[in-house]
Design a protein around this motif. Structure first.
Motif, PDB file in Angstrom:
ATOM      1  N   UNK A 115       0.852  -1.195   0.000  1.00  0.00           N
ATOM      2  CA  UNK A 115       0.000   0.000   0.000  1.00  0.00           C
ATOM      3  C   UNK A 115       0.888   1.245   0.000  1.00  0.00           C
ATOM      4  N   UNK A 116       1.942   1.236   0.812  1.00  0.00           N
ATOM      5  CA  UNK A 116       2.826   2.404   0.896  1.00  0.00           C
ATOM      6  C   UNK A 116       3.609   2.627  -0.388  1.00  0.00           C
ATOM      7  N   UNK A 117       3.891   1.553  -1.154  1.00  0.00           N
ATOM      8  CA  UNK A 117       4.611   1.762  -2.415  1.00  0.00           C
ATOM      9  C   UNK A 117       3.677   1.669  -3.632  1.00  0.00           C
ATOM     10  N   UNK A 118       2.379   1.702  -3.388  1.00  0.00           N
ATOM     11  CA  UNK A 118       1.352   1.756  -4.444  1.00  0.00           C
ATOM     12  C   UNK A 118       1.421   0.566  -5.395  1.00  0.00           C
ATOM     13  N   UNK A 119       1.592  -0.612  -4.809  1.00  0.00           N
ATOM     14  CA  UNK A 119       1.532  -1.855  -5.588  1.00  0.00           C
ATOM     15  C   UNK A 119       0.549  -2.843  -4.968  1.00  0.00           C
ATOM     16  N   UNK A 120      -0.449  -2.320  -4.248  1.00  0.00           N
ATOM     17  CA  UNK A 120      -1.411  -3.189  -3.564  1.00  0.00           C
ATOM     18  C   UNK A 120      -2.394  -3.824  -4.536  1.00  0.00           C
ATOM     19  N   UNK A 121      -2.608  -3.195  -5.692  1.00  0.00           N
ATOM     20  CA  UNK A 121      -3.630  -3.664  -6.627  1.00  0.00           C
ATOM     21  C   UNK A 121      -5.019  -3.136  -6.319  1.00  0.00           C
ATOM     22  N   UNK A 122      -5.152  -2.324  -5.263  1.00  0.00           N
ATOM     23  CA  UNK A 122      -6.457  -1.749  -4.920  1.00  0.00           C
ATOM     24  C   UNK A 122      -6.842  -0.660  -5.922  1.00  0.00           C
ATOM     25  N   UNK A 123      -8.141  -0.410  -6.100  1.00  0.00           N
ATOM     26  CA  UNK A 123      -8.559   0.704  -6.965  1.00  0.00           C
ATOM     27  C   UNK A 123      -7.952   2.018  -6.489  1.00  0.00           C
ATOM     28  N   UNK A 124      -7.911   2.990  -7.399  1.00  0.00           N
ATOM     29  CA  UNK A 124      -7.280   4.265  -7.063  1.00  0.00           C
ATOM     30  C   UNK A 124      -8.062   5.077  -6.052  1.00  0.00           C
ATOM     31  N   UNK A 125      -9.387   5.063  -6.156  1.00  0.00           N
ATOM     32  CA  UNK A 125     -10.199   5.931  -5.304  1.00  0.00           C
ATOM     33  C   UNK A 125     -11.558   5.307  -5.022  1.00  0.00           C
ATOM     34  N   UNK A 126     -12.205   5.784  -3.959  1.00  0.00           N
ATOM     35  CA  UNK A 126     -13.644   5.641  -3.788  1.00  0.00           C
ATOM     36  C   UNK A 126     -14.173   7.057  -3.974  1.00  0.00           C
ATOM     37  N   UNK A 127     -14.677   7.338  -5.189  1.00  0.00           N
ATOM     38  CA  UNK A 127     -14.870   8.717  -5.609  1.00  0.00           C
ATOM     39  C   UNK A 127     -16.041   9.393  -4.919  1.00  0.00           C
ATOM     40  N   UNK A 128     -17.159   8.692  -4.791  1.00  0.00           N
ATOM     41  CA  UNK A 128     -18.334   9.350  -4.216  1.00  0.00           C
ATOM     42  C   UNK A 128     -18.053   9.758  -2.765  1.00  0.00           C
ATOM     43  N   UNK A 129     -18.254  11.034  -2.490  1.00  0.00           N
ATOM     44  CA  UNK A 129     -18.040  11.556  -1.146  1.00  0.00           C
ATOM     45  C   UNK A 129     -16.605  11.928  -0.833  1.00  0.00           C
ATOM     46  N   UNK A 130     -15.703  11.746  -1.784  1.00  0.00           N
ATOM     47  CA  UNK A 130     -14.290  12.033  -1.519  1.00  0.00           C
ATOM     48  C   UNK A 130     -14.065  13.527  -1.287  1.00  0.00           C
ATOM     49  N   UNK A 131     -14.698  14.340  -2.127  1.00  0.00           N
ATOM     50  CA  UNK A 131     -14.598  15.789  -1.979  1.00  0.00           C
ATOM     51  C   UNK A 131     -16.006  16.351  -1.957  1.00  0.00           C
ATOM     52  N   UNK A 132     -16.479  16.688  -0.775  1.00  0.00           N
ATOM     53  CA  UNK A 132     -17.820  17.256  -0.640  1.00  0.00           C
ATOM     54  C   UNK A 132     -17.871  18.163   0.580  1.00  0.00           C
ATOM     55  N   UNK A 133     -18.916  18.966   0.644  1.00  0.00           N
ATOM     56  CA  UNK A 133     -18.958  20.018   1.666  1.00  0.00           C
ATOM     57  C   UNK A 133     -19.147  19.481   3.076  1.00  0.00           C
ATOM     58  N   UNK A 134     -19.771  18.337   3.209  1.00  0.00           N
ATOM     59  CA  UNK A 134     -19.961  17.745   4.538  1.00  0.00           C
ATOM     60  C   UNK A 134     -19.559  16.270   4.472  1.00  0.00           C
ATOM     61  N   UNK A 135     -18.263  16.000   4.412  1.00  0.00           N
ATOM     62  CA  UNK A 135     -17.809  14.620   4.204  1.00  0.00           C
ATOM     63  C   UNK A 135     -18.103  13.714   5.389  1.00  0.00           C
TER      64      UNK A 135
END
Length: 564
Positions: A115-135
């Motif tokens: 995870x720390x070296x970005x080779x986990x294979x996980x998706x890049x983001x969980x986009x919904x709610x990532x940037x919002x006014x009341x997270x």
């Protein structure tokens, strides 16, 4: 030049910043240079609050974005030293609530290390709610992803993952017994005397786009992007590193942990080419010849651009922060130039004269046309390359580029002004591309400054199942969140490719396009390799209406009459 005299460094960088802030329309910026335990220079330029006339200073607090990942990695190493986690054990061992689907076997290969070296294979983001006014709390992601799929097998390819680091932050909370933000305050920020710093969703201060104030919307994912700090506070963090993990008489992290963080972790990953990654720190990207290890991390959000970079072997470090959307290139350029000049001032190590070698162009042959014609899924989206009349022309977001073959067999790029006049700026002249066959993939590598990195994959389209035609059309988001969202969402068919595209109001003129590949009756994956690729989208028909589910969003196809 007298060794240790940074007068010229300060004078030149001041001139460079002032010139570039004017040309790039940047409102505020702060910078600091550290030599071992000494803060050589710290200064603000422009305004923290333009309307109120408040100038930027070394104490101005900015949103640092992804620089937070370096702190999350440091905290992970602290906990490993205490025996509370093992960075090579499965993430599920320290975060039992976490689960995710996989087409590559089990998920036991996901570890804190990859995870720390970005080779986990996980998706890049969980986009919904990532940037919002009341997270909502970022810890919600631990269970939100249970029905999602991994993007790649672990340790297969560098694929930058905010989601992975955010899950690691949840694990830090689990094993420490306190919230992530509390742990970071008590064990890193407070011991380092970073009194202007915090991990919080709120965005501090004002942010600007070409001199006009813009809304800065909070960020949910604290471990991967939620650090607010100043350049003055960041000098303490660099001083700790240069003192082998000690600060103000306290051992913050062990020297062995720091050495591991600056060690190349992905040397045996063929798809990474020459790109180097440490733990939390990127070891490629900032070019300082003859400096040894150059460790850095940038922070790029919709409103802020920041960067921290250090030369561990020379105990030199730079941090640059800006509150303007237009400052990304300025921040990167100033960081690199400052390190080069500081290295010369401290060690007398001159930088080689930059010479752009004009490569000799040679005619294309039929094999070149065949090899490079087609669709490429790249780190900046889907690119179509067409071969005609002995030329290769690429179309990217409405811009036309010509691929030019060099006499060494690699390819350069020229922008085709007005669609037909080929020109190359200095950056284009320093870049070349080449195709490689690796593990069944035909991949495109970009070579710059003698280092190659993966930038794309050539797609081999196969006939699409007819039922996918039903999903072609325009889409609306059913479950909107209170923040930036994609607009003008469309799915279209281009020959044997299913293509998704959208725009962002916050990025005028930016049209993102990606290809989808079917992997099951109701599942597609985003084509390509690396960051932002491999994510799964699910298809469903509900009440006769087509839906697409992606990263928490529910997209519904518009009725045919409204799609026109």
């Amino acid at each position: 030049m007298v060794r240790g005299d940074y007068t010229y460094t300060e004078q030149y960088i001041t001139w460079l910043i002032q010139q570039r802030m004017s040309s790039d329309d940047v409102t505020g910026l702060s910078i600091a240079l550290v030599d071992d335990q000494r803060v050589v220079w710290a200064q603000g330029f422009g305004y923290a609050d333009k309307q109120a006339g408040i100038k930027a200073t070394p104490d101005t607090v900015y949103h640092l974005g992804s620089i937070a990942k370096v702190f999350t990695a440091t905290a992970t190493m602290q906990l490993a030293e205490q025996g509370k986690l093992d960075i090579d054990q499965p993430l599920q061992k320290i975060l039992p609530e976490f689960s995710i689907k996989s087409r590559f076997g089990g998920v036991g290969g996901i570890t804190p290390r990859n995870i720390m070296d970005h080779h986990s294979g996980l998706p890049g983001n969980w986009v919904r709610g990532m940037s919002e006014r009341h997270p909502k709390p970022f810890t919600d992601l631990v269970t939100a992803v249970k029905n999602e799929y991994m993007a790649f097998p672990p340790n297969y390819v560098f694929a930058y993952s905010n989601l992975g680091v955010t899950l690691l932050g949840a694990a830090i909370g689990n094993v420490s017994g306190v919230s992530y933000a509390s742990y970071m305050h008590d064990h890193l920020l407070q011991p380092l005397g970073m009194n202007h710093s915090e991990f919080a969703p709120r965005i501090p201060g004002k942010s600007y786009n070409k001199g006009k104030e813009v809304e800065a919307i909070p960020l949910r994912d604290l471990p991967s992007g939620g650090l607010n700090s100043s350049v003055d506070d960041m000098t303490h963090f660099m001083q700790m590193i240069f003192a082998d993990g000690r600060y103000d008489g306290k051992q913050i992290v062990q020297p062995e942990s720091l050495r591991e963080m600056f060690k190349v972790q992905n040397a045996n990953v063929p798809l990474d080419f020459d790109f180097k990654m440490g733990l939390g720190w990127m070891l490629s990207g900032v070019d300082v010849p003859h400096a040894g290890t150059v460790a850095s991390h940038g922070g790029t959000t919709l409103n802020y651009h920041t960067m921290v970079a250090i030369l561990p072997e020379h105990k030199l470090g730079v941090v640059v922060m800006s509150n303007s959307t237009t400052s990304q290139t300025l921040v990167a350029d100033v960081t690199a130039e400052m390190l080069k000049l500081a290295l010369e001032a401290k060690r007398g190590i001159d930088q080689p004269e930059r010479k752009v070698v004009e490569m000799k162009s040679v005619p294309l042959d039929e094999e070149d046309i065949r090899a490079y014609s087609g669709y490429f899924e790249t780190l900046i989206g889907l690119v179509k390359v067409e071969g005609a009349s002995g030329e290769l022309t690429a179309d990217l977001m409405g811009w036309k580029f010509q691929l030019v073959k060099h006499d060494d067999g690699r390819f350069g790029v020229r922008l085709k002004l007005l669609g037909f006049i080929p020109v190359a700026n200095s950056q284009m002249k320093e870049m070349s591309m080449s195709l490689h066959h690796i593990d069944g993939h035909e991949v495109l590598a970009l070579d710059r400054n003698g280092e190659a990195m993966l930038i794309g994959e050539k797609l081999q389209p196969k006939p699409l199942p007819e039922y996918l035609n039903e999903y072609v059309g325009k889409y609306d988001i059913v479950n909107k969140h209170d923040g930036p969202m994609p607009e003008n969402i469309r799915v279209l068919r281009e020959g044997d490719l299913l293509v998704g595209e959208f725009t962002f109001a916050e990025k005028p003129g930016f049209l993102f396009r990606t290809a989808f590949l079917p992997v099951a009756q109701d599942e597609l994956v985003m084509a390509g390799l690396g960051s932002g690729k491999g994510d799964t989208v699910r298809l469903a028909k509900i009440g006769g209406e087509e839906h697409i589910y992606y990263s928490g969003f529910d997209l519904k196809k518009r009725p045919a009459a409204r799609s026109q």
